[in-house]
Scaffold this active site. Structure first.
Site, mmCIF file in Angstrom:
data_model
loop_
_atom_site.group_PDB
_atom_site.id
_atom_site.type_symbol
_atom_site.label_atom_id
_atom_site.label_comp_id
_atom_site.label_asym_id
_atom_site.label_seq_id
_atom_site.Cartn_x
_atom_site.Cartn_y
_atom_site.Cartn_z
ATOM 1 C CE LYS A 1 -0.753 0.515 4.996
ATOM 2 N NZ LYS A 1 -0.066 1.797 5.117
ATOM 3 C CB THR A 2 3.908 2.357 1.836
ATOM 4 O OG1 THR A 2 3.338 1.998 3.098
ATOM 5 C CG2 THR A 2 4.679 3.646 1.987
ATOM 6 C CD GLN B 1 -3.446 -5.144 8.347
ATOM 7 O OE1 GLN B 1 -2.450 -5.011 9.052
ATOM 8 N NE2 GLN B 1 -3.382 -5.047 7.023
ATOM 9 C CG ASP C 1 -1.131 5.094 5.175
ATOM 10 O OD1 ASP C 1 -1.760 4.132 4.702
ATOM 11 O OD2 ASP C 1 0.011 4.994 5.671
ATOM 12 C CD GLU C 2 -2.151 1.866 8.428
ATOM 13 O OE1 GLU C 2 -3.198 1.203 8.423
ATOM 14 O OE2 GLU C 2 -1.013 1.344 8.385
ATOM 15 N NE ARG D 1 1.255 -8.040 10.726
ATOM 16 C CZ ARG D 1 0.980 -7.181 9.767
ATOM 17 N NH1 ARG D 1 1.820 -6.206 9.511
ATOM 18 N NH2 ARG D 1 -0.109 -7.303 9.030
#
Length: 731
Positions: free
Chosen positions: A31-32, A249, A218-219, A599
């Site tokens: 995503k970044t 998330q 973002d987020e 993770r």
């Protein structure tokens, strides 16, 4: 701009620059990269000046990473995109426009300590007890109100149902008035004041809408109500808004995050383009398919499925241990076995749901000399509440230890302020006696009520010193200190997630003492405190180059590791018992589990304990419901259901060897919850270790969150969280 290397979904998200766009970015889906490529696309191909682009994120670290990636894609020597956190963005705006709100441009921003200090001042002026009206708790209430888009006046109108709520509202209003006089804002004000500024001064809003023609967030799943309104205001004219996030998330509702913001984006913007980034570049197929299988059980989520082209990878090993001590030793053994040749300790991360669980791993790693670091938190014996308890015990062992006494003389708050402490200290100097001796003496200029509190504290210590001299066990003394000092009750009454976490740490301290007693021929409080001093004096972690990472799952978000060990996968621990009473709570716990699983890059191991301790008492455990949501073909390891010795409801066996029928409420009551719902009721008599016999006068809550109020004698009433207080039923 060259978009080689982006997959089709990423490309679509990058090239669609006009109008509302929702990018649903699954874990490890890049995503970044998409956000920064999108900024570069606007500048290079669409000829948008960089400073006309606003990108907002949550942390300074994330903002800095975004800036660095943009620098690598763009020539930003003349101008660069406006990349800020929510709070720094609003600070930027208020420094320039705050005068219309009566703010000087040099206003001060109060951090939490300064906020708490001001609230204490106001409570003192109003002659209110800081034990009843705790400054830290009030600060959290005020910040929470602002995050929910409530001013002090709004809060006051909605909270007048009883005298306590009305008093809190009065303090809130006084706090806001005092900040205004001092030309100060707190962190909650930064976003709230900016939203009110834009609402009440539309020309100022128009100025910033024109300044930033493209807005990216973002987020987005972590935004709260006030952040939602800020973003909506900035994008309302041009509607060039792009939000990136993953509803799977969303794990910060306790901080005010509202998952509805991302779930309802298409309702706010019916013409929005929705792009799903579902390809994971991080983990093996087994790990990704396991995560997808778990999260598919949530109902409040968008329709997307994580996938990967990575190799299938190892199966997920599930190991059942007898208790947490064996669990930590078993995981350590696996990490040591892995550490051969060119491998590194830092390839390995141990996750746990609560801070208190770290104690077992810290102890095991220290004994074997394996380097480790706690990520995003303190070592167990460095935590405030643990140090407070150690201070109480130190005074019992050594009454002239004035440093320890000063630490806890007003912890928990008992109305002994700095002025009284100053007079005590001076009296100690003048009379040439210890501070402890001063507690029971008549001190000049100390009010009668405060003097009574000092004598109560003195009596507590005198009784505990007597118990210590009679060779009472260290764990019994510690348990009684927690009760009679009011520390346990203080945390239970606060009831926040942080307070419960602190209570769990205190529980773990008692567990550690109990284990020490069981493994030491002649246990003593002096020896145990000496051992703690040796542990806390060790600070060799700063220079470590390679170490195992220990962390809570919340702190793991945004990170990745080659090997992940998920410990403590039992009901009541993960999912946490505080979440077990509501569907929304359970769904957030499942999202937290999804975060933990995703993770891991190559290897994921899960472990459970058959038994645990609560304040020294041994209890049987039930494996987490999340384990049965993993298909059998992804699991490996001995898994014998009968080994747990726990009665399970009648259900149809699943392939995983655990079972699934029945409602979650019926299936997964812990042992203590089953007992409380079946036997504890108003009117029955119970026995408490410290207070003796009493009668239950009220019961509230459900499951492990069940709380009872007990009357002891004619005047003493105490509240207990059943999950943390063993009460013996005697009639």
């Amino acid at each position: 701009m060259d978009l080689t290397g982006l997959n089709p979904e990423q490309t679509k998200a990058v090239v669609t620059v006009d109008g509302p766009v929702l990018i649903l970015a699954g874990a490890g889906s890049g995503k970044t990269r998409v956000i920064t490529y999108r900024i570069a696309k606007l500048v290079i191909d669409e000829k948008v000046y960089p400073n006309r682009i606003l990108a907002v994120t949550f942390t300074n670290k994330a903002a800095q990473e975004m800036r660095e990636r943009c620098h690598s894609l763009l020539d930003t020597s003349n101008s660069e995109p406006f990349i800020k956190t929510f709070h720094s963005l609003c600070l930027y705006i208020l420094r320039r426009e705050g005068k219309v709100l009566g703010l000087g441009s040099n206003f001060t921003v109060y951090d939490s300590d300064m906020q708490e200090s001001l609230i204490k001042e106001i409570l003192k002026k109003k002659d209110l007890d800081t034990k009843e009206f705790r400054p830290a708790h009030l600060g959290n209430l005020f910040s929470g109100a602002k995050d929910s888009f409530q001013t002090a006046e709004d809060y006051s109108r909605k909270n007048d149902h009883d005298s306590y709520a009305r008093t809190v509202s009065e303090v809130f209003l006084a706090y806001e008035n005092e900040k205004q006089k001092r030309n100060a804002l707190d962190f909650g004000d930064l976003i709230l004041k900016t939203v009110l500024l834009f609402r009440d001064f539309p020309l100022i809003l128009e100025k910033y809408q024109n300044q930033w023609k493209y807005v990216m967030v973002d987020e987005y799943q972590d935004t709260n109500k006030i952040q939602y309104h800020l973003v909506k205001q900035l994008a309302s004219s041009h509607r060039n808004i792009c939000v990136v996030g993953d509803d799977d998330q969303s794990i910060y509702s306790w901080r005010g995050a509202d998952i509805s913001n991302i779930l309802n984006f298409s309702s706010d913007y019916p013409d929005a383009l929705i792009v799903k980034l579902e390809e994971n570049y991080r983990s093996t197929k087994t790990i990704i398919e396991t995560a997808a299988s778990i999260i598919s059980n949530n109902s409040r989520r968008t329709d997307k499925t994580l996938r990967t082209n990575n190799p299938q990878g190892e199966k997920i090993r599930v190991t059942a241990y007898q208790n947490e001590t064996e669990e930590s030793a078993g995981i350590l053994q696996k990490i040591v076995k892995y550490k051969t040749g060119n491998t590194r300790y830092s390839d390995n991360a141990v996750f746990y749901r609560t801070n208190s669980q770290s104690r077992y791993f810290e102890e095991a790693f220290r004994k074997k000399g394996i380097p480790y670091k706690i990520f995003g938190g303190f070592r167990f014996f460095d935590r405030k509440e643990v140090k407070d308890l150690v201070a109480y015990l130190s005074v019992i062992v050594n009454p002239v230890d004035s440093t320890s006494l000063l630490r806890i003389i007003n912890s928990p708050p008992r109305g002994i302020g700095d002025t009284t402490i100053g007079r005590l200290t001076q009296f100690s100097i003048d009379e040439g006696i210890s501070l402890f001796e001063c507690l029971s003496r008549k001190i000049p200029d100390v009010k009668k009520g405060t003097a009574g509190k000092l004598k109560d504290l003195s009596k507590l210590f005198e009784d505990m010193i007597e118990e210590h001299e009679k060779k009472a066990s260290p764990s019994e003394i510690t348990y009684e200190v927690l009760e009679r000092s009011g520390y346990r009750e203080f945390l239970e009454n606060e009831g926040t997630e942080e307070a419960i976490s602190r209570l769990e740490n205190l529980n773990e301290f008692v567990n550690a003492l109990k284990e020490y007693e069981e493994t030491t021929p002649d246990p003593s409080l002096e020896e145990y405190l000496g051992n703690i001093s040796l542990i806390t004096s060790e600070d060799n972690t700063k220079d470590l180059a390679d170490y195992v990472i220990l962390m809570t799952v919340h702190n793991a978000k945004g990170l990745e590791f080659k090997n992940v060990y998920m410990a403590g996968m039992e009901e009541g621990t993960f999912p946490h018992f505080l979440a077990s009473d509501s569907k929304d709570g359970l769904e957030e716990e499942r999202r937290l589990c999804y975060v933990a699983v995703t993770r891991a890059r190559e290897k994921l191991e899960i472990s459970v304990s058959r038994y645990t301790r609560k304040f020294g008492e041994v209890e049987a455990r039930i494996p987490s419901r999340f384990l049965e949501e993993i298909p059998k073909e992804y699991l490996i390891g001995e898994w014998i259901e009968s080994a747990y010795g726990v009665r399970r409801p009648e259900r149809t066996p699943q392939a995983s060897g655990i079972s699934t029928k029945g409602t979650p409420e019926d299936k997964y009551e812990s042992i203590s919850a089953q007992k409380s719902s079946g036997e504890y009721r108003v009117g029955i008599r119970v026995r408490h270790k410290v207070y003796g016999e009493g009668k239950i006068i009220s019961i509230s809550g459900t499951g492990d969150n069940r709380k009872v109020e007990v009357r002891f004698g004619a005047h003493t009433e105490k509240k207990f969280l059943l999950a943390y207080t063993p009460l013996e039923i005697i009639s």
